[in-house]
Scaffold this active site. Structure first.
Site, PDB file in Angstrom:
ATOM      1  N   ALA A   1       0.817  -1.215   0.000  1.00  0.00           N
ATOM      2  CA  ALA A   1       0.000   0.000   0.000  1.00  0.00           C
ATOM      3  C   ALA A   1       0.852   1.267   0.000  1.00  0.00           C
ATOM      4  O   ALA A   1       0.428   2.304  -0.504  1.00  0.00           O
ATOM      5  CB  ALA A   1      -0.961  -0.003   1.189  1.00  0.00           C
ATOM      6  N   THR A   2       2.063   1.197   0.556  1.00  0.00           N
ATOM      7  CA  THR A   2       2.949   2.369   0.515  1.00  0.00           C
ATOM      8  C   THR A   2       3.212   2.754  -0.941  1.00  0.00           C
ATOM      9  O   THR A   2       3.048   3.908  -1.337  1.00  0.00           O
ATOM     10  CB  THR A   2       4.281   2.064   1.225  1.00  0.00           C
TER      11      THR A   2
ATOM     12  N   ASN B   1      -5.784   3.244  10.581  1.00  0.00           N
ATOM     13  CA  ASN B   1      -4.981   2.153  11.150  1.00  0.00           C
ATOM     14  C   ASN B   1      -4.710   2.289  12.638  1.00  0.00           C
ATOM     15  O   ASN B   1      -4.372   1.313  13.289  1.00  0.00           O
ATOM     16  CB  ASN B   1      -3.665   2.015  10.382  1.00  0.00           C
TER      17      ASN B   1
ATOM     18  N   GLN C   1      -6.322  -1.121   5.338  1.00  0.00           N
ATOM     19  CA  GLN C   1      -6.868  -1.787   6.523  1.00  0.00           C
ATOM     20  C   GLN C   1      -8.262  -2.369   6.256  1.00  0.00           C
ATOM     21  O   GLN C   1      -8.843  -2.984   7.140  1.00  0.00           O
ATOM     22  CB  GLN C   1      -6.978  -0.798   7.695  1.00  0.00           C
TER      23      GLN C   1
ATOM     24  N   SER D   1      -3.157  -3.710   0.371  1.00  0.00           N
ATOM     25  CA  SER D   1      -1.946  -4.374   0.843  1.00  0.00           C
ATOM     26  C   SER D   1      -2.279  -5.834   1.144  1.00  0.00           C
ATOM     27  O   SER D   1      -3.383  -6.144   1.580  1.00  0.00           O
ATOM     28  CB  SER D   1      -1.461  -3.667   2.115  1.00  0.00           C
ATOM     29  N   GLY D   2      -1.309  -6.717   0.928  1.00  0.00           N
ATOM     30  CA  GLY D   2      -1.550  -8.136   1.204  1.00  0.00           C
ATOM     31  C   GLY D   2      -1.480  -8.492   2.677  1.00  0.00           C
ATOM     32  O   GLY D   2      -2.266  -9.285   3.187  1.00  0.00           O
ATOM     33  N   HIS D   3      -0.538  -7.851   3.391  1.00  0.00           N
ATOM     34  CA  HIS D   3      -0.207  -8.370   4.724  1.00  0.00           C
ATOM     35  C   HIS D   3      -1.110  -7.894   5.857  1.00  0.00           C
ATOM     36  O   HIS D   3      -0.929  -8.300   7.000  1.00  0.00           O
ATOM     37  CB  HIS D   3       1.262  -8.080   5.060  1.00  0.00           C
TER      38      HIS D   3
ATOM     39  N   THR E   1       9.504  -7.496 -12.511  1.00  0.00           N
ATOM     40  CA  THR E   1       9.036  -8.875 -12.638  1.00  0.00           C
ATOM     41  C   THR E   1       7.995  -9.166 -11.568  1.00  0.00           C
ATOM     42  O   THR E   1       8.212  -8.884 -10.393  1.00  0.00           O
ATOM     43  CB  THR E   1      10.216  -9.852 -12.488  1.00  0.00           C
TER      44      THR E   1
ATOM     45  N   CYS F   1       9.482   7.348  18.343  1.00  0.00           N
ATOM     46  CA  CYS F   1      10.622   7.639  19.214  1.00  0.00           C
ATOM     47  C   CYS F   1      11.705   8.339  18.419  1.00  0.00           C
ATOM     48  O   CYS F   1      12.285   7.771  17.504  1.00  0.00           O
ATOM     49  CB  CYS F   1      11.172   6.345  19.812  1.00  0.00           C
TER      50      CYS F   1
HETATM   51  C1  LIG Z   1      -0.125  -0.751   6.518  1.00  0.00           C
HETATM   52  C2  LIG Z   1      -0.712   0.437   5.885  1.00  0.00           C
HETATM   53  C3  LIG Z   1      -0.115   1.042   4.763  1.00  0.00           C
HETATM   54  C4  LIG Z   1       1.189   0.548   4.193  1.00  0.00           C
HETATM   55  O1  LIG Z   1       1.035  -0.702   3.592  1.00  0.00           O
HETATM   56  P1  LIG Z   1       2.305  -1.582   3.209  1.00  0.00           P
HETATM   57  O2  LIG Z   1       1.730  -2.671   2.376  1.00  0.00           O
HETATM   58  O3  LIG Z   1       2.877  -2.069   4.497  1.00  0.00           O
HETATM   59  O4  LIG Z   1       3.234  -0.710   2.448  1.00  0.00           O
HETATM   60  C5  LIG Z   1      -0.742   2.126   4.203  1.00  0.00           C
HETATM   61  N1  LIG Z   1      -1.885   2.609   4.707  1.00  0.00           N
HETATM   62  C6  LIG Z   1      -2.484   2.062   5.765  1.00  0.00           C
HETATM   63  C7  LIG Z   1      -3.764   2.632   6.263  1.00  0.00           C
HETATM   64  C8  LIG Z   1      -1.918   0.967   6.391  1.00  0.00           C
HETATM   65  O5  LIG Z   1      -2.506   0.446   7.468  1.00  0.00           O
END
Ligand SMILES: *Cc1c(COP(=O)(O)O)cnc(C)c1O
Length: 381
Positions: free
Chosen positions: A74-75, A154, A182, A202-204, A242, A327
């Site tokens: 997502a970044t 988030n 999210q 985002s996948g994770h 790729t 921090c």
């Molecule tokens: C985690 C997150 C991202 C970043 O996603 P990544 O896949 O880790 O780069 C962007 N926006 C929100 C709201 C997120 O929670």
């Protein structure tokens, strides 16, 4: 003692069924070939896996598969959406609207765009972390080209009314980007009915692997996204590199699974959150940051008045949670999201984010209640 993981908003473990599927796309006896290899069958099979994955995600989101671009997360999707559109619309206007509590991938990109000559308005959300349609309407200018608001926050779990904001922006011919990192697989998203032009995934965050994401780019001849990564012209020229077949298959199967389990997962989170909140009623002066009624139940951000968040974090080491504060070498800055909804520095520094997930059990919540109540009482005495 085993750590109890309550940091699902930071990342989720890969669902075992997803991990098993991914294994089929890595080794010599699997589908490992380059999906862009046109010269042999192995390449075609990999390409087929990539396209089937794209279709699966498109089905979940109710969009056309051709509207999805693979990215690294997502970044990158946020960067590609904002920079890619701003550059192509520069001659039409230079004004962008977003909020003060977006993810850093949106805020830092906006700051970079300001350096490039764009003007950005940062709207302040209400105390629950929600942006209103009226605020967006008031911020619009004749030279506004783009607006970006997240679906689920988030840190707070607050949810924006993307449908209403989108309707307003479409009416004013302003492009709308939504960070849904999210939200995908957690709440229903119907891109055919939402007036959204670009959406980041985002996948994770939904039991898929890290390092994979997607950007939805609505099919419209007038909507051009300029590539930010140049190379072989993959993804219809929008994003070269790729394609990581195993990651793509992982993200698609994770989101498909999340789609199938959406109601079940949501009910599970709601029940865990109310169990946790009820358990904490043994403590005085604990308040909720965010939107308990309308917000996403997987995230509960709490302020423990009079308790230092960092000290509490250390006192409950067996529970993995997050402060959201940054921090620096010299001092601790409170979370900009908590400051953004009007919390004092002291209150923000007394807050912790608990986020639950598919694998969290009521037994774990019981344990965490006990640990937190004991720690807060000890720190207050
Ligand atoms: C985690 C997150 C991202 C970043 O996603 P990544 O896949 O880790 O780069 C962007 N926006 C929100 C709201 C997120 O929670």
């Amino acid at each position: 003692m085993k750590t109890i993981y309550l940091d699902y908003a930071a990342t989720t473990p890969v669902d075992p069924a997803v991990a098993e599927k991914m294994m089929g796309y890595l080794t010599q006896d699997g589908c490992f070939a380059n999906p862009a290899s046109r010269a042999h069958m192995l390449g075609w099979f990999a390409e087929q896996a990539v396209e089937e994955s794209r279709l699966q995600i498109a089905k979940l989101l109710n969009c056309d598969a051709r509207e999805l671009v693979w990215t690294s997360g997502a970044t990158e999707s946020n960067n590609l959406a904002l920079k890619g559109v701003a550059e192509t619309r520069r001659t039409r206007g230079r004004h962008i609207i977003t909020s003060t509590i977006e993810h850093k991938a949106v805020l830092d990109t906006c700051a970079w765009l300001e350096d490039q000559g764009f003007e950005v308005s940062y709207l302040k959300p209400n105390a629950k972390g929600v942006i209103s349609v009226e605020q967006v309407a008031q911020a619009l200018r004749p030279d506004t080209i783009l607006a970006s608001f997240m679906l689920i926050n988030n840190e707070l779990g607050s949810i924006n009314d993307i449908a209403s904001i989108g309707a307003l922006l479409r009416d004013k011919a302003v492009l709308f980007h939504v960070d849904a990192a999210q939200a995908a697989g957690k709440v229903p998203i119907d891109l055919k009915t939402l007036s959204v032009d670009l959406m980041s995934f985002s996948g994770h965050k939904a039991y898929g692997p890290k390092g994979i994401g997607a950007l939805y780019v609505r099919r419209d001849p007038d909507l051009k996204v300029l590539a930010q990564i140049h190379g072989g012209g993959h993804e219809r020229g929008m994003r070269s590199g790729t394609l990581p077949t195993h990651q793509i298959v992982g993200m698609a199967s994770a989101l498909t699974l999340a789609g199938e389990r959406m109601a079940e997962d949501f009910a599970h989170l709601k029940s865990l959150r109310s169990q946790f909140w009820q358990g904490l009623s043994a403590l005085e002066q604990v308040s909720i940051n965010g939107d308990f009624e309308q917000g996403y139940p997987g995230i509960l951000n709490l302020c423990f008045s009079g308790v230092d968040g960092e000290a509490l974090l250390m006192a409950i080491k067996e529970v993995a949670v997050s402060t959201g504060s940054a921090c620096n070498s010299a001092s601790v800055d409170p979370s900009y999201v908590l400051s953004g909804i009007g919390l004092s520095r002291e209150k923000a520094l007394s807050s912790l984010r608990f986020s639950f997930g598919r694998f969290t059990t009521p037994e774990e919540i019981e344990q965490v209640i006990e640990i937190v109540v004991r720690a807060v009482n000890a720190l207050r005495n």
